[in-house]
Design an enzyme around this catalytic site. Structure first.
Site, PDB file in Angstrom:
ATOM      1  N   SER A 197      -7.907  -5.636  30.687  1.00 36.83           N
ATOM      2  CA  SER A 197      -8.039  -5.610  29.218  1.00 36.83           C
ATOM      3  C   SER A 197      -6.678  -5.485  28.554  1.00 36.83           C
ATOM      4  O   SER A 197      -6.586  -5.293  27.341  1.00 36.83           O
ATOM      5  CB  SER A 197      -8.925  -4.436  28.804  1.00 36.83           C
ATOM      6  OG  SER A 197      -8.409  -3.227  29.321  1.00 36.83           O
ATOM      7  N   ASN A 223     -11.341   7.827  30.883  1.00 37.63           N
ATOM      8  CA  ASN A 223     -12.508   7.809  29.985  1.00 37.63           C
ATOM      9  C   ASN A 223     -12.269   8.586  28.694  1.00 37.63           C
ATOM     10  O   ASN A 223     -12.614   8.123  27.601  1.00 37.63           O
ATOM     11  CB  ASN A 223     -13.741   8.352  30.708  1.00 37.63           C
ATOM     12  CG  ASN A 223     -14.091   7.527  31.930  1.00 37.63           C
ATOM     13  OD1 ASN A 223     -13.513   6.457  32.125  1.00 37.63           O
ATOM     14  ND2 ASN A 223     -15.000   8.005  32.747  1.00 37.63           N
ATOM     15  N   THR A 262     -27.818 -13.484 -14.181  1.00 42.05           N
ATOM     16  CA  THR A 262     -28.760 -13.013 -13.169  1.00 42.05           C
ATOM     17  C   THR A 262     -29.375 -14.307 -12.635  1.00 42.05           C
ATOM     18  O   THR A 262     -29.529 -15.282 -13.393  1.00 42.05           O
ATOM     19  CB  THR A 262     -29.867 -12.102 -13.742  1.00 42.05           C
ATOM     20  OG1 THR A 262     -30.637 -12.858 -14.666  1.00 42.05           O
ATOM     21  CG2 THR A 262     -29.292 -10.877 -14.451  1.00 42.05           C
ATOM     22  N   HIS A 263     -29.663 -14.342 -11.351  1.00 39.46           N
ATOM     23  CA  HIS A 263     -30.160 -15.570 -10.694  1.00 39.46           C
ATOM     24  C   HIS A 263     -29.177 -16.727 -10.860  1.00 39.46           C
ATOM     25  O   HIS A 263     -29.575 -17.885 -10.831  1.00 39.46           O
ATOM     26  CB  HIS A 263     -31.530 -16.003 -11.223  1.00 39.46           C
ATOM     27  CG  HIS A 263     -32.537 -14.904 -11.288  1.00 39.46           C
ATOM     28  ND1 HIS A 263     -33.463 -14.670 -10.301  1.00 39.46           N
ATOM     29  CD2 HIS A 263     -32.733 -13.937 -12.222  1.00 39.46           C
ATOM     30  CE1 HIS A 263     -34.210 -13.619 -10.622  1.00 39.46           C
ATOM     31  NE2 HIS A 263     -33.775 -13.146 -11.787  1.00 39.46           N
ATOM     32  N   SER A 291      -5.855 -31.716  -0.903  1.00 41.59           N
ATOM     33  CA  SER A 291      -6.645 -32.484   0.058  1.00 41.59           C
ATOM     34  C   SER A 291      -5.760 -33.562   0.657  1.00 41.59           C
ATOM     35  O   SER A 291      -4.881 -34.105  -0.021  1.00 41.59           O
ATOM     36  CB  SER A 291      -7.828 -33.114  -0.674  1.00 41.59           C
ATOM     37  OG  SER A 291      -8.233 -34.290  -0.019  1.00 41.59           O
ATOM     38  N   LYS A 340      -7.323 -33.115  -5.811  1.00 37.57           N
ATOM     39  CA  LYS A 340      -7.975 -31.863  -5.419  1.00 37.57           C
ATOM     40  C   LYS A 340      -7.064 -30.636  -5.437  1.00 37.57           C
ATOM     41  O   LYS A 340      -5.899 -30.704  -5.101  1.00 37.57           O
ATOM     42  CB  LYS A 340      -8.570 -31.993  -4.005  1.00 37.57           C
ATOM     43  CG  LYS A 340      -9.781 -32.873  -3.897  1.00 37.57           C
ATOM     44  CD  LYS A 340     -10.967 -32.435  -4.727  1.00 37.57           C
ATOM     45  CE  LYS A 340     -11.624 -31.168  -4.223  1.00 37.57           C
ATOM     46  NZ  LYS A 340     -12.317 -31.366  -2.951  1.00 37.57           N
ATOM     47  N   ASN A 377      -8.031 -26.903  -4.007  1.00 40.30           N
ATOM     48  CA  ASN A 377      -9.149 -26.175  -3.396  1.00 40.30           C
ATOM     49  C   ASN A 377      -8.854 -24.683  -3.235  1.00 40.30           C
ATOM     50  O   ASN A 377      -7.750 -24.312  -2.856  1.00 40.30           O
ATOM     51  CB  ASN A 377      -9.456 -26.761  -2.014  1.00 40.30           C
ATOM     52  CG  ASN A 377      -9.866 -28.222  -2.097  1.00 40.30           C
ATOM     53  OD1 ASN A 377     -10.550 -28.623  -3.035  1.00 40.30           O
ATOM     54  ND2 ASN A 377      -9.425 -29.010  -1.138  1.00 40.30           N
ATOM     55  N   GLU A 437     -12.197 -19.036   0.051  1.00 42.66           N
ATOM     56  CA  GLU A 437     -13.236 -19.506   0.978  1.00 42.66           C
ATOM     57  C   GLU A 437     -13.076 -18.853   2.344  1.00 42.66           C
ATOM     58  O   GLU A 437     -14.054 -18.502   3.007  1.00 42.66           O
ATOM     59  CB  GLU A 437     -13.144 -21.025   1.145  1.00 42.66           C
ATOM     60  CG  GLU A 437     -13.512 -21.807  -0.101  1.00 42.66           C
ATOM     61  CD  GLU A 437     -13.111 -23.273   0.048  1.00 42.66           C
ATOM     62  OE1 GLU A 437     -13.733 -23.982   0.842  1.00 42.66           O
ATOM     63  OE2 GLU A 437     -12.141 -23.697  -0.611  1.00 42.66           O
ATOM     64  N   TYR A 463     -19.602   7.224  30.587  1.00 41.43           N
ATOM     65  CA  TYR A 463     -18.790   6.029  30.440  1.00 41.43           C
ATOM     66  C   TYR A 463     -19.323   4.892  31.310  1.00 41.43           C
ATOM     67  O   TYR A 463     -19.761   5.104  32.432  1.00 41.43           O
ATOM     68  CB  TYR A 463     -17.323   6.317  30.828  1.00 41.43           C
ATOM     69  CG  TYR A 463     -16.468   5.054  30.751  1.00 41.43           C
ATOM     70  CD1 TYR A 463     -15.959   4.600  29.546  1.00 41.43           C
ATOM     71  CD2 TYR A 463     -16.241   4.283  31.891  1.00 41.43           C
ATOM     72  CE1 TYR A 463     -15.224   3.429  29.465  1.00 41.43           C
ATOM     73  CE2 TYR A 463     -15.497   3.107  31.823  1.00 41.43           C
ATOM     74  CZ  TYR A 463     -14.996   2.687  30.602  1.00 41.43           C
ATOM     75  OH  TYR A 463     -14.277   1.525  30.528  1.00 41.43           O
ATOM     76  N   GLN A 471     -15.379  -1.193  27.554  1.00 39.51           N
ATOM     77  CA  GLN A 471     -14.076  -1.831  27.382  1.00 39.51           C
ATOM     78  C   GLN A 471     -14.170  -3.026  26.431  1.00 39.51           C
ATOM     79  O   GLN A 471     -13.196  -3.392  25.771  1.00 39.51           O
ATOM     80  CB  GLN A 471     -13.554  -2.290  28.746  1.00 39.51           C
ATOM     81  CG  GLN A 471     -12.235  -3.010  28.693  1.00 39.51           C
ATOM     82  CD  GLN A 471     -11.701  -3.291  30.085  1.00 39.51           C
ATOM     83  OE1 GLN A 471     -11.250  -2.393  30.765  1.00 39.51           O
ATOM     84  NE2 GLN A 471     -11.784  -4.538  30.508  1.00 39.51           N
ATOM     85  N   LYS A 490     -12.882  -3.454  22.566  1.00 40.47           N
ATOM     86  CA  LYS A 490     -11.521  -3.665  22.056  1.00 40.47           C
ATOM     87  C   LYS A 490     -11.422  -4.897  21.152  1.00 40.47           C
ATOM     88  O   LYS A 490     -10.826  -4.846  20.083  1.00 40.47           O
ATOM     89  CB  LYS A 490     -10.517  -3.831  23.192  1.00 40.47           C
ATOM     90  CG  LYS A 490     -10.463  -2.697  24.182  1.00 40.47           C
ATOM     91  CD  LYS A 490      -9.987  -1.421  23.545  1.00 40.47           C
ATOM     92  CE  LYS A 490     -10.075  -0.285  24.535  1.00 40.47           C
ATOM     93  NZ  LYS A 490     -11.399  -0.149  25.220  1.00 40.47           N
TER      94      LYS A 490
HETATM   95  N1  ARG Z   1      -9.835  -0.089  30.059  1.00 38.51           N
HETATM   96  C1  ARG Z   1     -10.911   0.840  30.055  1.00 38.51           C
HETATM   97  C2  ARG Z   1     -11.660   0.742  28.715  1.00 38.51           C
HETATM   98  O1  ARG Z   1     -11.097   0.270  27.804  1.00 38.51           O
HETATM   99  C3  ARG Z   1     -10.379   2.237  30.189  1.00 38.51           C
HETATM  100  C4  ARG Z   1     -11.324   3.213  30.800  1.00 38.51           C
HETATM  101  C5  ARG Z   1     -11.585   2.839  32.188  1.00 38.51           C
HETATM  102  N2  ARG Z   1     -12.278   3.839  32.918  1.00 38.51           N
HETATM  103  C6  ARG Z   1     -12.816   3.595  34.101  1.00 38.51           C
HETATM  104  N3  ARG Z   1     -13.361   4.585  34.684  1.00 38.51           N
HETATM  105  N4  ARG Z   1     -12.803   2.419  34.650  1.00 38.51           N
HETATM  106  O2  ARG Z   1     -12.795   1.142  28.597  1.00 38.51           O
END
Ligand code: ARG
Length: 464
Positions: free
Chosen positions: A25, A112, A157-158, A279, A285, A287, A292, A319, A324, A327
């Site tokens: 990650s 964790n 309204t509407h 455009s 145009k 825009n 948007e 956990y 993970q 993220k």
């Molecule tokens: N990269 C993991 C996460 O974001 C960190 C925690 C990992 N813990 C584990 N016991 N594998 O959740």
């Protein structure tokens, strides 16, 4: 090149490159390096204060962590995908630098509780920054509301023309919406600002750590009491994302009004060239792409909310690696919400309101029909009868291709004898607005009160 994982003791085979690349990650969580190091420093200081580590060990680790922070910032340490995550990358580097002592940092801690801590620290900063961006946008709205005080426009309204309103009143509605967003963020901050560190994997630790000390060092309001809850919980993130979803919903409505109002059909505003695009085929145009995009990006934030709720759904305690996956939505929501708040402030400040055009639209319509009904009510006609009579007058005008302003008193008398010549005053849009008496209405007095209120509230608030 893959490193030997810090947890590899019980394994006979290393993690396959395929599994590492699937599970790493670091590409995303490297954004947490500052929080991770700050958390580690607080943890190691506590470990030496409680004599779990010696003062000298604590100092060495602390100093090395600060150097590692510099190394990351200068690009000397690359957080590449040979690492599983930012936490292991930093710890690995620490051990490389100070030797086996570095391995003592993780005493009484687990990834964790570490990851939950990093997220809470990161989001705490995000709440503050988004709070400032909200205040900035509220100030822009307030500035425009003051500038256009006295200007009228059709209220809808509407999406059908309803009654004349003050332009300022409409803009102030957005300030109220954003204020609720601000309150919601601060409310979720109360629950977010608790330290999970020291929960370790889930059961706590047999070392005499001082969780409260770490919490104080990191400016938390306290600790997450239950260690199992501390590592299982992602409510703070989901609450944050739901608060951001409401912010985005509000921005999408404002963006949509910018799109509508800048069209030829409305012509109420002109967004500056600098915040519009052309455009590639149609030379004429102009825009409203930025507005948007704000509308479109709202979908990303809602998606993130559903994403997170679904990741956590039915997840057994405590956990699980599924977590993970929080993220990507977390980082995306923070950056999308920030960018959108920022650009909307800019679009708005660079938008001209066409007062004449808005007021023109008020005359050529039936927006003051309610005033005619109210006029009759004041003469003693029951509201329902007054409503029916006025409806007939409108229908008459439509049949004769005219508006209320074209009626004469003789014609009005064919509908009701209660009309006196002063009825024509009541049909004037500005009169309609001035007539309003209820609190929070569109009357200049009430709108002025709101301007005064928000000027006072926003004065004491930090903006960017
Ligand atoms: N990269 C993991 C996460 O974001 C960190 C925690 C990992 N813990 C584990 N016991 N594998 O959740």
């Amino acid at each position: 090149m893959s490193h030997q994982a810090l947890w590899s003791g019980r394994f006979k085979e290393p993690l396959s490159a395929i599994a590492l690349s699937f599970s790493s990650s670091i590409d995303l969580d490297k954004q947490l390096y500052q929080e991770d190091i700050a958390g580690s420093i607080a943890h190691v200081e506590m470990l030496s204060a409680t004599r779990i580590l010696t003062a000298a060990e604590g100092r060495r680790i602390r100093t090395a962590l600060k150097v590692i922070q510099k190394e990351i910032e200068t690009g000397k340490l690359k957080l590449g995908d040979e690492y599983e995550d930012v936490h292991l990358a930093i710890e690995q580097r620490l051990i490389q630098k100070v030797g086996a002592i570095g391995g003592k940092l993780h005493t009484g801690r687990s990834r964790n509780d570490q990851v939950a801590l990093d997220e809470r620290l990161y989001l705490r900063t995000a709440v503050k920054e988004i709070g400032k961006l909200l205040a900035q946008l509220q100030r822009v709205l307030l500035y425009k509301a003051e500038k256009h005080f006295g200007a009228l426009m059709p209220g809808y309204t509407h999406l059908q023309r309803a009654q004349p309103i003050m332009v300022s009143h409409h803009l102030l509605a957005y300030i109220s919406m954003l204020e609720r967003d601000y309150d919601r963020l601060n409310d979720c901050l109360k629950r977010m600002n608790k330290s999970p560190l020291g929960a370790a994997a889930l059961a706590g630790t047999s070392f005499p750590i001082d969780r409260h000390k770490v919490a104080r060092k990191l400016h938390f309001d306290g600790i997450v009491e239950n260690s199992i809850d501390a590592v299982s919980d992602r409510d703070y993130l989901i609450e944050f994302v739901s608060a951001c979803s409401l912010i985005m919903m509000h921005l999408s409505r404002l963006a949509e009004e910018m799109v509508l109002w800048s069209s030829k059909e409305f012509g109420f505003v002109q967004i500056s060239d600098a915040y519009t695009t052309g455009s590639s085929i149609m030379p004429q145009k102009k825009n409203p792409d930025m507005a948007e995009l704000v509308r479109g990006k709202t979908g990303r934030v809602y998606g993130a909310l559903v994403n997170l709720l679904t990741i956590l759904k039915a997840l057994p305690l405590a956990y699980n690696r599924d977590m993970q996956e929080d993220k990507m939505p977390m980082f995306d929501v923070v950056s999308t919400t920030r960018q959108c708040l920022f650009i909307v402030s800019h679009i708005l400040i660079h938008t001209k309101f066409d007062r004449q055009r808005m007021e023109e639209e008020l005359r050529n319509d039936f927006l003051t029909a309610t005033e005619i009904a109210d006029y009759l009510v004041r003469k003693g006609v029951p509201f329902r009868d007054a409503h029916a009579i006025t409806g007939k007058i409108v229908s008459h005008c439509i049949d004769h291709r005219m508006y209320l302003g074209n009626l004469d008193i003789e014609t009005l008398h064919t509908f009701s004898r209660e009309f006196d010549p002063d009825i024509f005053d009541y049909m004037l849009p500005h009169k309609s607005v001035e007539q309003k008496q209820s609190a929070g209405s569109t009357s200049p007095n009430e709108v002025k009160k709101q301007i005064v209120h928000w000027t006072r509230v926003l004065k004491g608030r930090r903006a960017l």
